[in-house]
Design a protein around this motif. Structure first.
Motif, PDB file in Angstrom:
ATOM      1  N   LYS A 172       0.837  -1.203   0.000  1.00  0.00           N
ATOM      2  CA  LYS A 172       0.000   0.000   0.000  1.00  0.00           C
ATOM      3  C   LYS A 172       0.873   1.255   0.000  1.00  0.00           C
TER       4      LYS A 172
ATOM      5  N   GLN B  74      -5.460   5.031  -9.006  1.00  0.00           N
ATOM      6  CA  GLN B  74      -6.076   5.726  -7.868  1.00  0.00           C
ATOM      7  C   GLN B  74      -6.517   7.131  -8.258  1.00  0.00           C
TER       8      GLN B  74
ATOM      9  N   THR C 157     -13.942   4.345  -2.760  1.00  0.00           N
ATOM     10  CA  THR C 157     -12.824   3.452  -3.074  1.00  0.00           C
ATOM     11  C   THR C 157     -12.011   3.204  -1.810  1.00  0.00           C
ATOM     12  N   LYS C 158     -11.433   2.025  -1.739  1.00  0.00           N
ATOM     13  CA  LYS C 158     -10.564   1.695  -0.597  1.00  0.00           C
ATOM     14  C   LYS C 158      -9.427   0.811  -1.088  1.00  0.00           C
ATOM     15  N   LEU C 159      -8.234   1.360  -1.032  1.00  0.00           N
ATOM     16  CA  LEU C 159      -7.029   0.635  -1.438  1.00  0.00           C
ATOM     17  C   LEU C 159      -6.682  -0.414  -0.387  1.00  0.00           C
ATOM     18  N   HIS C 160      -6.392  -1.657  -0.812  1.00  0.00           N
ATOM     19  CA  HIS C 160      -5.848  -2.637   0.141  1.00  0.00           C
ATOM     20  C   HIS C 160      -4.602  -3.260  -0.475  1.00  0.00           C
TER      21      HIS C 160
ATOM     22  N   THR D 128      -8.100  -2.758  -5.024  1.00  0.00           N
ATOM     23  CA  THR D 128      -8.884  -1.617  -4.539  1.00  0.00           C
ATOM     24  C   THR D 128     -10.348  -2.017  -4.595  1.00  0.00           C
TER      25      THR D 128
END
Lengths: 101, 101, 101, 101
Positions: B91, C26, C36-39, C43
């Motif tokens: 990340k 992103q 949105t949620k980056l992991h 995402t």
């Protein structure tokens, strides 16, 4: 426990064509006691869980040994306790329904 | 060989909510010597290949033993030989680039 | 129709590090009316189907315009008619069960 | 932009057999201007991006209208700017390499 696995191996940081690496995976998979079927976006594997995953591991391990720095594979993994299904069974179950249309 | 695996287990033929089965997978995964991180559409696993896949197998096997007839999981499996990356590293590599915008 | 999508975009034929391309995704995703949620291995996106898939298409299209020759993405796509779930709801449903252990 | 998509739709909270729903997806996909090929663990789609994803959306939407409460699909989505590849081309590129063994 038997499983059906759909495997798509992607080498990262190699060329735009990945057919050499996919061909190498076919040679590796052929050494294992599993059924395999190449399709346009992956290879379907069927057999005992440990044998199938030994084959998947060998693909990663041997491609790295051959110089591929990074791999990302996508797998679908199916297991069921009610019956055993071959590749042909699974397609046929759908085709049977369509043939009644 | 270390690997990072994104695991999403789907019970088929159970109820519309699958949170009980996913919670059970969290308990199973916790018994293994791997790092795990639950997210909204799966759980990311990191550790030695054999340990990670023993954990994935245990999820399928123990959910079947608990009465789930059919499972279909989706996995992404990453391996690389150049460096080891934790969840946070992966990340951060993206966030570092965005922080320069 | 709302959907939750887990998106992992892989550039093929670029370098071993793909963090530049993921960071670019992103930036692209941020222009759309979606959560949105980056992991660590993708995402997660949530919103109206058309908006979410316009965002996914923009990632492919704009990375190609920026010079990436080939892309292979893996998506999980969830839809349901009984209730709407946020990222937090989905995780919480699992955590609630574990907290009773 | 053309794309190749491997689609696997999983109904959640229905019965253990999902062949009815998969057959219904085949009927839906057939209405669109795309190539489709059923395999043992999914269906591969090829065509213009917008048409392919309209077909995927129709599968989710119409299965919900037919009473399926929850769906989770797994998709692999491939795009490239260097050449157009059919299903047959992709398999042949691998088979050509194996035939030289």
């Amino acid at each position: 426990m038997k499983c059906m696995v759909d495997l798509c191996v992607i080498p990262i940081g190699q060329g735009v064509s990945v057919a050499d690496e996919i061909a190498q995976c076919q040679r590796i998979l052929a050494r294992f006691d599993i059924d395999t079927k190449l399709h346009a976006y992956g290879t379907t594997l069927h057999g005992e869980w440990d044998e199938v995953f030994a084959a998947v591991k060998a693909c990663h391990q041997e491609l790295h040994e051959a110089g591929v720095t990074r791999l990302s594979s996508t797998l679908k993994v199916g297991t069921r306790t009610d019956k055993e299904q071959t590749f042909a069974d699974k397609k046929q179950a759908v085709i049977d329904r369509l043939s009644k249309d």
